[in-house]
Design a protein around this motif. Sequence first.
Motif, PDB file in Angstrom:
ATOM      1  N   GLY A 111       1.021  -1.333   0.041  1.00  0.00           N
ATOM      2  CA  GLY A 111       0.063  -0.021   0.159  1.00  0.00           C
ATOM      3  C   GLY A 111       0.327   1.574  -0.208  1.00  0.00           C
ATOM      4  N   SER A 112       2.155   1.316  -0.422  1.00  0.00           N
ATOM      5  CA  SER A 112       3.396   2.086   0.305  1.00  0.00           C
ATOM      6  C   SER A 112       2.952   3.266  -0.992  1.00  0.00           C
ATOM      7  CB  SER A 112       4.663   1.974   0.505  1.00  0.00           C
ATOM      8  OG  SER A 112       5.371   0.683   0.054  1.00  0.00           O
ATOM      9  N   MET A 113       2.911   2.440  -2.157  1.00  0.00           N
ATOM     10  CA  MET A 113       2.488   2.547  -3.855  1.00  0.00           C
ATOM     11  C   MET A 113       1.719   2.983  -4.549  1.00  0.00           C
ATOM     12  SD  MET A 113       5.226   3.343  -6.926  1.00  0.00           S
ATOM     13  CE  MET A 113       5.918   5.032  -5.669  1.00  0.00           C
ATOM     14  N   VAL A 114       0.407   3.178  -4.778  1.00  0.00           N
ATOM     15  CA  VAL A 114      -0.635   2.628  -5.919  1.00  0.00           C
ATOM     16  C   VAL A 114      -0.942   3.413  -6.730  1.00  0.00           C
ATOM     17  CG1 VAL A 114      -3.182   1.850  -5.072  1.00  0.00           C
ATOM     18  CG2 VAL A 114      -1.132   1.910  -3.330  1.00  0.00           C
ATOM     19  N   HIS A 115      -1.433   2.894  -8.493  1.00  0.00           N
ATOM     20  CA  HIS A 115      -1.392   3.128  -8.985  1.00  0.00           C
ATOM     21  C   HIS A 115      -3.221   2.989  -9.626  1.00  0.00           C
ATOM     22  CE1 HIS A 115       2.591   4.889  -9.524  1.00  0.00           C
ATOM     23  NE2 HIS A 115       2.787   3.677  -9.752  1.00  0.00           N
ATOM     24  N   ASP A 116      -3.181   3.353  -9.806  1.00  0.00           N
ATOM     25  CA  ASP A 116      -4.624   2.872 -10.369  1.00  0.00           C
ATOM     26  C   ASP A 116      -6.143   4.035 -11.060  1.00  0.00           C
ATOM     27  OD1 ASP A 116      -6.127   4.594  -8.693  1.00  0.00           O
ATOM     28  OD2 ASP A 116      -6.451   3.105  -6.715  1.00  0.00           O
ATOM     29  N   ASP A 117      -6.962   3.893 -11.793  1.00  0.00           N
ATOM     30  CA  ASP A 117      -7.408   4.749 -12.341  1.00  0.00           C
ATOM     31  C   ASP A 117      -7.601   5.812 -11.603  1.00  0.00           C
ATOM     32  OD1 ASP A 117      -9.303   4.343 -10.450  1.00  0.00           O
ATOM     33  OD2 ASP A 117     -10.873   3.092 -12.151  1.00  0.00           O
ATOM     34  N   SER A 118      -6.948   6.379 -10.403  1.00  0.00           N
ATOM     35  CA  SER A 118      -8.069   8.180  -9.804  1.00  0.00           C
ATOM     36  C   SER A 118      -6.427   8.261  -9.910  1.00  0.00           C
ATOM     37  CB  SER A 118      -9.223   7.522  -8.087  1.00  0.00           C
ATOM     38  OG  SER A 118      -7.959   7.075  -8.082  1.00  0.00           O
ATOM     39  N   GLY A 119      -5.417   7.446 -10.269  1.00  0.00           N
ATOM     40  CA  GLY A 119      -4.315   8.052  -9.887  1.00  0.00           C
ATOM     41  C   GLY A 119      -3.362   7.988  -8.841  1.00  0.00           C
ATOM     42  N   SER A 120      -2.450   7.289  -8.826  1.00  0.00           N
ATOM     43  CA  SER A 120      -1.173   7.564  -7.468  1.00  0.00           C
ATOM     44  C   SER A 120      -1.538   8.206  -5.965  1.00  0.00           C
ATOM     45  CB  SER A 120       0.107   8.029  -8.325  1.00  0.00           C
ATOM     46  OG  SER A 120       0.376   7.435  -9.869  1.00  0.00           O
ATOM     47  N   THR A 121      -0.788   6.774  -5.701  1.00  0.00           N
ATOM     48  CA  THR A 121      -0.635   7.306  -4.465  1.00  0.00           C
ATOM     49  C   THR A 121       0.390   6.775  -3.631  1.00  0.00           C
ATOM     50  OG1 THR A 121      -3.509   7.188  -4.078  1.00  0.00           O
ATOM     51  CG2 THR A 121      -1.720   7.427  -1.596  1.00  0.00           C
ATOM     52  N   VAL A 122       1.342   8.165  -3.077  1.00  0.00           N
ATOM     53  CA  VAL A 122       2.352   7.553  -2.588  1.00  0.00           C
ATOM     54  C   VAL A 122       2.832   7.657  -1.205  1.00  0.00           C
ATOM     55  CG1 VAL A 122       4.871   8.028  -2.777  1.00  0.00           C
ATOM     56  CG2 VAL A 122       3.874   7.624  -5.274  1.00  0.00           C
ATOM     57  N   LEU A 123       3.460   6.748  -0.288  1.00  0.00           N
ATOM     58  CA  LEU A 123       3.222   7.155   1.047  1.00  0.00           C
ATOM     59  C   LEU A 123       4.882   7.772   0.886  1.00  0.00           C
ATOM     60  CD1 LEU A 123       2.699   6.712   4.149  1.00  0.00           C
ATOM     61  CD2 LEU A 123       3.887   4.124   3.678  1.00  0.00           C
TER      62      LEU A 123
END
Length: 131
Positions: A111-123
């Motif tokens: 979960g520290s880096m997630v790429h999906d259809d809403s964008g990217s999330t980076v911890l």
Amino acid sequence: WAPNYGGWQDEWQAIEQLYSSFKQPLGASCIDRLWEVTDCFFGGSFDIPVENRVRLDRPYCRIDRDALRRQLSPKDEVEVKNDGDGNANYRVIRSNHISKATAVNIYSPAGSMVHDDSGSTVLLQSKDGDV
């Protein structure tokens, strides 16, 4: 922010319009040099003489990295020499990315880096160690 950037004048104008549309004007101070024509040198390989050039009738501009940084940085959010102009709608942070790639698109910790259809999330982890 290390290198200066460059771009075609029409592309820079499109970026300026986009930023202005969400109330983040970039301003003319970000451009420190404009060439009305662009000379490209491709010589030195494939038996092309070094002095050969291709002249493009397309304006090219150099974007001053320090001016761009000041323009995009809130007041007091950057070093003294690049003090922000105070008109940014976000903050600039310095942090460490804590993810470690263990395989293609698989990161640890989970979960520290997630790429999906809403964008990217980076911890991120602050320079002080707080997550």
